[in-house]
Design an enzyme around this catalytic site. Structure first.
Site, PDB file in Angstrom:
ATOM      1  N   ASP A  51       0.813  -1.214   0.000  1.00 28.85           N
ATOM      2  CA  ASP A  51       0.000   0.000   0.000  1.00 28.85           C
ATOM      3  C   ASP A  51       0.848   1.266   0.000  1.00 28.85           C
ATOM      4  O   ASP A  51       0.507   2.257  -0.652  1.00 28.85           O
ATOM      5  CB  ASP A  51      -0.925   0.015   1.230  1.00 28.85           C
ATOM      6  N   TYR A  54       2.129   2.003  -3.454  1.00 32.59           N
ATOM      7  CA  TYR A  54       1.024   2.502  -4.277  1.00 32.59           C
ATOM      8  C   TYR A  54       0.716   3.965  -3.929  1.00 32.59           C
ATOM      9  O   TYR A  54       0.532   4.797  -4.821  1.00 32.59           O
ATOM     10  CB  TYR A  54      -0.224   1.644  -4.084  1.00 32.59           C
ATOM     11  N   LYS A 138      -6.204   2.176  11.326  1.00 31.44           N
ATOM     12  CA  LYS A 138      -6.569   1.952   9.924  1.00 31.44           C
ATOM     13  C   LYS A 138      -6.362   0.482   9.596  1.00 31.44           C
ATOM     14  O   LYS A 138      -5.239   0.009   9.436  1.00 31.44           O
ATOM     15  CB  LYS A 138      -5.732   2.826   8.990  1.00 31.44           C
ATOM     16  N   ARG A 159     -17.258  -1.414  -1.554  1.00 31.65           N
ATOM     17  CA  ARG A 159     -17.059  -0.045  -2.023  1.00 31.65           C
ATOM     18  C   ARG A 159     -17.197   0.044  -3.542  1.00 31.65           C
ATOM     19  O   ARG A 159     -17.802   0.950  -4.072  1.00 31.65           O
ATOM     20  CB  ARG A 159     -15.668   0.459  -1.621  1.00 31.65           C
ATOM     21  N   LYS A 312     -10.070  12.027  11.907  1.00 31.23           N
ATOM     22  CA  LYS A 312     -11.323  12.646  11.487  1.00 31.23           C
ATOM     23  C   LYS A 312     -11.653  13.825  12.391  1.00 31.23           C
ATOM     24  O   LYS A 312     -11.512  13.732  13.622  1.00 31.23           O
ATOM     25  CB  LYS A 312     -12.483  11.632  11.548  1.00 31.23           C
ATOM     26  N   LYS A 336      -0.156   6.908   7.038  1.00 34.37           N
ATOM     27  CA  LYS A 336       0.396   5.593   6.705  1.00 34.37           C
ATOM     28  C   LYS A 336       1.720   5.379   7.440  1.00 34.37           C
ATOM     29  O   LYS A 336       2.648   6.188   7.314  1.00 34.37           O
ATOM     30  CB  LYS A 336       0.624   5.481   5.194  1.00 34.37           C
ATOM     31  N   CYS A 454       8.366 -25.624 -19.185  1.00 34.51           N
ATOM     32  CA  CYS A 454       9.190 -25.418 -17.998  1.00 34.51           C
ATOM     33  C   CYS A 454       8.423 -25.929 -16.777  1.00 34.51           C
ATOM     34  O   CYS A 454       7.280 -25.512 -16.541  1.00 34.51           O
ATOM     35  CB  CYS A 454       9.508 -23.940 -17.829  1.00 34.51           C
TER      36      CYS A 454
END
Length: 698
Positions: A51, A54, A138, A159, A312, A336, A454
């Site tokens: 993560d 990314y 998180k 989501r 938040k 993070k 292979c």
């Protein structure tokens, strides 16, 4: 693709130092790369990068797009949330979009977030000096929304792309921590959001059971949770120890009389839903930073994996005042944690061959605990990375674990003896089959080209071919595959369909019933639809979503075998690199022979009906257009959209490679250049006629 730098503080500087052409090329390539990684993560549950990597690539793309706003693509990941819905599950529309969060990577970025919040909340009459925040762990799980009507669970969705997810109620009902009925004073309708995940003890026990039964272990808890919750058969989810924490009500479904987010969490708990007991309410950003650090100190002692913390704004009225950006709320951010790092000694370097033939160096280490797990191997990625690291057997190395089973080597700790140690020699031949290795010109990889014979590729390819989301051949586990390959009963995938009962009975621990069940499962798999067979074939860069798009656009295997690279490129979501890989795959005589044999042995490659829209989407495949001047009824953006919707490409300048110039009033120099080069010129009516004719010149 790796970030320009792993130091987020230096990303802006690294981008500023890029030449314009270099920056634009990287922006385009990075967009393609992030689309691919997003598809792997959200739709195929097969992430290749952690993560944090990314998120750094995503931050880099944001900075590049800020520098080159005219180069922003319509399909940019910065313009969307999550991934597309998975085929086979009913769409689940979200009444209120499920947005992603912005990221902070260090304390200074948290302070910048707080400064923005306070500035937006302040008025000329009064400055907001301190903001109350909620800090939550998180979880690295799967985001879901639960719908309760009159207290009863009636809906559950992932989501998805933020607007529409997948209906997974059949699986959510099997999770014991999610109550089917709420208690207390419940409104007529309530939408609750949270994360589905595995506790580490349950995940490890599940993996041990999978290995004992001959199945491959799951790579990490997040992918396992996402893959489980998207299964069509609820008995699979029921057998796996999934759990859940709620973290909010959906906007618009707040319980009356609750003024803040912390109060919402308390109300959710009173209704009977599980809420993380590590959530904290604090005053001011310095207290937030302290809370996040304290949570980080405990992260490897927790019963589940966390990769950061969510911050938040607590008052709901302030949340409403702050509002949203395109894809993120202004009132929340995600911090993070950096991956944990430790040092250990490099004992040896080995080389393993993957399903695609890529040869990967693996560091064999003096066992060491990192991130709560004892590891003895770490990936070295590829030959280029080994050169960059200048790694040698006997070195002390820094390794980090970022959620994957195999950690990675970050750097070498220099010592006086380093230069005296010999540099590792990369093998010239495949360590499994002895075939001379080749360099992949499109990727930083060295491959064994012996794709069909292979042993390593064959073993991995058969396991992939038989996997649940491909041909779904029940009973063909890792141990059985190894036996079939060692005894040369299966020397290529198509041999599965030629297996006999006698051959199976000659294998260790295979009785009559097991043999009969396996042969029946193999026979049933012959009827799988085209998209599933394409997934099973293991075409480079083609996962489930792309396989589904190929099936819907081409309809049958013969059309795919004869399609051009330009036709593949015309399929939405397929870029130049992927189109080249697909064309190369279907153009390989060995692949063609294998497909012919699969058909001879009864695999039907069950075709699908191709819609008129899919046919139209390839009408202008391979054609390059330039638009200039003012068109009578279409604005330039709409004309470009129509061309790209039919597989064409729109560029900004006329050249010998331009197929058509679309010219309106006041066309100017581009029209003169097209006439000079002999490029055909179309007006708006001519463009529409070309599209309607299927791309054939009128």
């Amino acid at each position: 693709m790796q970030p320009l730098t792993m130091d987020v503080g230096n990303l802006a500087l690294a981008i500023a130092n890029l030449e314009d052409d270099e920056g634009k090329q990287r922006l385009d390539a990075l967009t393609d790369d992030l689309i691919r990684h997003g598809r792997l993560y959200h739709e195929e549950d097969a992430a290749e990068i952690d993560d944090r990597t990314y998120d750094l690539l995503y931050r880099e793309l944001e900075l590049l797009e800020s520098r080159f706003p005219d180069q922003i693509r319509g399909d940019s990941p910065t313009r969307r949330v999550g991934g597309a819905a998975v085929s086979g599950l009913v769409p689940f529309p979200h009444a209120v979009p499920m947005l992603s969060l912005g990221n902070a990577f260090n304390d200074d970025e948290l302070r910048e977030f707080d400064a923005r919040v306070r500035k937006l909340l302040s008025t000329p009459e009064s400055d907001v000096e301190t903001v109350p925040y909620v800090v939550e762990p998180k979880l690295d799980g799967l985001a879901v929304e639960l719908i309760y009507e009159n207290g009863a669970l009636v809906g559950a969705g992932t989501r998805g792309d933020g607007e529409t997810g997948e209906d997974v109620l059949h699986n959510v009902r099997t999770i014991r921590d999610i109550p089917r009925t709420l208690h207390g004073d419940v409104p007529p309708r309530l939408a609750v959001r949270g994360e589905i995940f595995f506790r580490l003890a349950g995940f490890e026990a599940m993996n041990e059971a999978r290995v004992a039964s001959g199945s491959e272990p799951f790579a990490n808890p997040r992918n396992a949770a996402a893959g489980t919750i998207r299964q069509l058969d609820p008995s699979i989810a029921a057998d796996r120890p999934l759990t859940f924490f709620a973290h909010s009500f959906a906007a618009g479904d707040d319980l009356p009389g609750i003024p803040n987010h912390s109060g919402q969490l308390e109300a959710i708990a009173r209704l009977g839903l599980p809420v993380n007991d590590l959530n904290q309410t604090v005053e001011g950003i310095e207290a937030v930073i302290e809370a996040i650090a304290g949570l980080g100190d405990r992260r490897f002692d927790l019963a589940y994996e966390i990769d950061g913390a969510v911050v938040k704004v607590d008052p709901l009225a302030w949340q409403a005042q702050l509002g949203f950006l395109t894809r993120t709320p202004r009132w929340a951010t995600a911090f993070k944690y950096p991956p944990p790092q430790v040092t250990t000694k490099l004992l040896a370097i080995g080389y393993q061959v993957g399903r695609t033939g890529a040869v990967t160096p693996v560091a064999h280490l003096d066992p060491v605990a990192v991130g709560g797990v004892v590891v003895s191997r770490a990936t070295l990625h590829n030959q280029d990375q080994m050169v960059i690291l200048d790694i040698r057997v006997g070195d002390t190395v820094v390794i980090e674990r970022a959620g994957d089973v195999i950690p990675k080597v970050v750097r070498v700790v220099g010592d006086e003896a380093h230069e005296t140690r010999p540099k590792p020699a990369w093998p010239e031949a495949c360590p499994e089959c002895g075939t001379v290795l080749v360099v992949d010109p499109d990727q930083a990889a060295i491959r064994c080209p012996n794709s069909l014979s292979c042993p390593a590729q064959l073993r991995a390819g058969i396991r992939h071919f038989a996997s649940r989301r491909a041909m779904d051949i029940d009973g063909l586990g890792e141990k059985l595959v190894n036996q079939l390959v060692i005894k040369s009963m299966v020397t290529r995938t198509s041999d599965l369909y030629a297996l006999t009962r006698g051959q199976l009975l000659s294998l260790d621990r295979i009785g009559g019933k097991t043999a009969d069940n396996l042969l029946e499962a193999i026979d049933v798999s012959k009827e799988r639809p085209l998209s599933r067979v394409l997934t099973a074939l293991g075409i480079p860069e083609v996962g489930e979503a792309t396989a589904r798009d190929l099936a819907m656009n081409f309809g049958n295997i013969d059309s795919l075998l004869s399609a051009s690279e330009a036709e593949f490129l015309s399929v939405k979501g397929i870029g130049e690199v992927v189109a080249k890989h697909i064309r190369g795959y279907f153009g390989d005589p060995k692949v063609q022979s294998e497909i012919d044999r699969l058909r001879e042995l009864g695999v039907k490659f069950t075709p699908v009906e191709v819609s008129a829209a899919s046919m139209a989407s390839r009408a202008l495949a391979g054609k390059t257009f330039v638009i200039t001047g003012t068109l009578p009824s279409l604005d330039r953006a709409e004309a470009k959209s129509r061309i790209e919707g039919c597989g064409g490409k729109v560029t900004g300048s006329v050249s010998k490679k331009t197929n058509y110039l679309v010219a309106g009033e006041k066309a100017g120099s581009k029209l003169a250049k097209a006439q000079e080069l002999g490029v055909p010129v179309l007006d708006e009516a001519g463009l529409i006629a070309l599209i309607e004719s299927g791309g054939d010149d009128a």
